[in-house]
Enzyme design. Structure first.
Site, short mmCIF file in Angstrom:
data_model
loop_
_atom_site.label_atom_id
_atom_site.label_comp_id
_atom_site.label_asym_id
_atom_site.label_seq_id
_atom_site.Cartn_x
_atom_site.Cartn_y
_atom_site.Cartn_z
N LYS A 1 0.70 -1.08 -0.05
CA LYS A 1 0.08 -0.09 0.04
C LYS A 1 0.71 1.21 -0.10
O LYS A 1 0.71 2.20 -0.68
CB LYS A 1 -0.86 0.10 1.20
CG LYS A 1 -2.04 -0.87 1.44
CD LYS A 1 -2.95 -0.43 0.22
CE LYS A 1 -4.03 -1.39 -0.13
NZ LYS A 1 -5.11 -1.39 -1.14
N LYS B 1 -4.93 -14.78 -14.49
CA LYS B 1 -6.33 -14.98 -14.09
C LYS B 1 -7.00 -13.97 -14.23
O LYS B 1 -6.70 -12.82 -14.42
CB LYS B 1 -6.39 -15.56 -12.66
CG LYS B 1 -5.80 -14.56 -11.64
CD LYS B 1 -6.05 -15.02 -10.10
CE LYS B 1 -5.81 -13.91 -9.12
NZ LYS B 1 -6.27 -14.34 -7.93
N LYS C 1 -10.05 -7.69 -11.79
CA LYS C 1 -10.75 -6.48 -12.59
C LYS C 1 -9.52 -5.40 -12.69
O LYS C 1 -9.50 -4.43 -13.36
CB LYS C 1 -11.82 -5.89 -11.58
CG LYS C 1 -11.58 -6.02 -10.23
CD LYS C 1 -12.81 -5.55 -9.33
CE LYS C 1 -13.04 -6.01 -7.98
NZ LYS C 1 -14.11 -7.18 -7.81
#
Ligand code: TRP
Length: 343
Positions: free
Chosen positions: A123, A206, A209
């Site tokens: 992050k 895979k 989004k």
């Protein structure tokens, strides 16, 4: 007699907790990767599935986005088959007991261990302009989510294993500190072999989004959008010798076909491939038709639920009530253990 028996069965059932991040729409990868397992679990365990809206505040959504995303996720999970009569489906912020337990756990969570957490380090790299304390203490909030129901099983993917390890650490630390055996050690619920991997449409990896436009088929997608994405799926120049091994991009299209099409359809194109007669355009046209048909019940159900405000709020209220019952009991006991007493 029968009632006593049922009572024991119910007591033996394990408690399962999992959180769903309210980001974006559900796609086929989520459906086959996690959701189908949730749906199976709700029959055999005490399940708590919640929408992690407190967690989502770390990225500072607008009030409209926050509410809209929570509603969309709730609707889509219901449409996909989560049953509010079997599992407790709730919204995290409806159970502020979680925030209280988070506060308690933070007193015994050390800056060093929180800073070493992989997801925190990621992050910092992704949003260097917003490294807030909520990001640092993400693992204590997640631990609170789980142990507020004293759960023993947590169905999550590999990327959450470290958070679970930290949850066990915080539970044990609490138990040791107060010399109690109160919180259990929650374990990952690995559904391993039942997991069907769903590839994305743009060749490698895979379905996801964040993997680029057109890579994922969403359960709420309109037929035309599905057709466009499928027709754009990456292929190659075609096989040149019979029974040639399929390269990854082609393997992916066949894998998608194996989950949404009939066996006859799959076998037909497999045969065409093996005899070097395949036309990918035809295969993709068929895949689009089958994909549209497969997603139709979800699409319809999502539309129906989105306009049924009364039902949605009934589900949310029911979940809140059931989750709070369990959470309030834990908080009452934890307060007592810590030494908070009312005057
Ligand atoms: N961290 C999880 C994720 O990113 C979501 C989550 C929040 C969660 N709290 C949880 C998962 C508790 C399981 C249990 O997907």
């Amino acid at each position: 007699m029968l009632l006593v028996f049922l009572y024991h069965i119910l007591k033996l059932m394990e408690t399962v907790v999992s959180g769903i991040r309210p980001t974006g729409n559900l796609h086929l990868g989520n459906y086959f990767g996690a959701l189908k397992n949730f749906i199976n679990m709700q029959n055999e365990h005490h399940c708590y599935f919640f929408i992690a809206d407190y967690h989502s505040l770390t990225t500072h959504p607008t009030p409209q986005d926050l509410h809209g995303n929570v509603k969309q996720v709730l609707v889509e999970y219901l449409a996909a088959g989560l049953d509010p009569e079997k599992a407790t489906l709730y919204i995290q912020s409806d159970v502020p007991e979680t925030a209280e337990l988070y506060l308690f756990l933070n007193m015994n969570a050390y800056i060093g261990e929180l800073e070493r957490c992989t997801s925190f380090k990621d992050k910092i790299r992704q949003q260097p302009q917003n490294v807030n304390a909520g990001l640092l203490t993400y693992p204590t909030l997640m631990a609170a989510d789980i142990i507020i129901h004293r759960a023993t099983k947590v169905p999550v993917g590999k990327d959450q294993e470290q958070h679970l390890e930290m949850t066990r650490q915080f539970s044990n630390r609490f138990n040791r500190m107060y010399n109690v055996e109160y919180f259990p050690e929650p374990q990952a619920f690995n559904f391993g072999q039942n997991l069907v991997k769903i590839p994305g449409l743009n060749g490698t990896g895979k379905m996801g989004k964040s993997e680029g436009e057109g890579n994922a088929i969403f359960l709420a997608d309109e037929p035309e959008a599905i057709r466009k994405k499928v027709m754009k799926a990456v292929t190659d120049g075609g096989p040149t010798v019979p029974n040639q091994e399929k390269p990854e991009v082609i393997q992916n299209i066949f894998q998608l076909m194996s989950v949404v099409s009939s066996k006859e359809t799959y076998d037909y194109f497999d045969e065409m491939y093996n005899t070097c007669q395949i036309r990918y355009g035809d295969m993709k046209k068929q895949l689009a038709v089958d994909m549209i048909q497969f997603t139709e019940p979800f699409r319809e159900k999502i539309k129906e639920l989105l306009s049924d405000e009364a039902y949605i709020s009934k589900v949310a209220r029911m979940g809140k009530e059931k989750a709070q019952e369990s959470a309030a009991k834990t908080i009452r006991e934890v307060r007592e253990i810590i030494g908070f007493k009312s005057f």
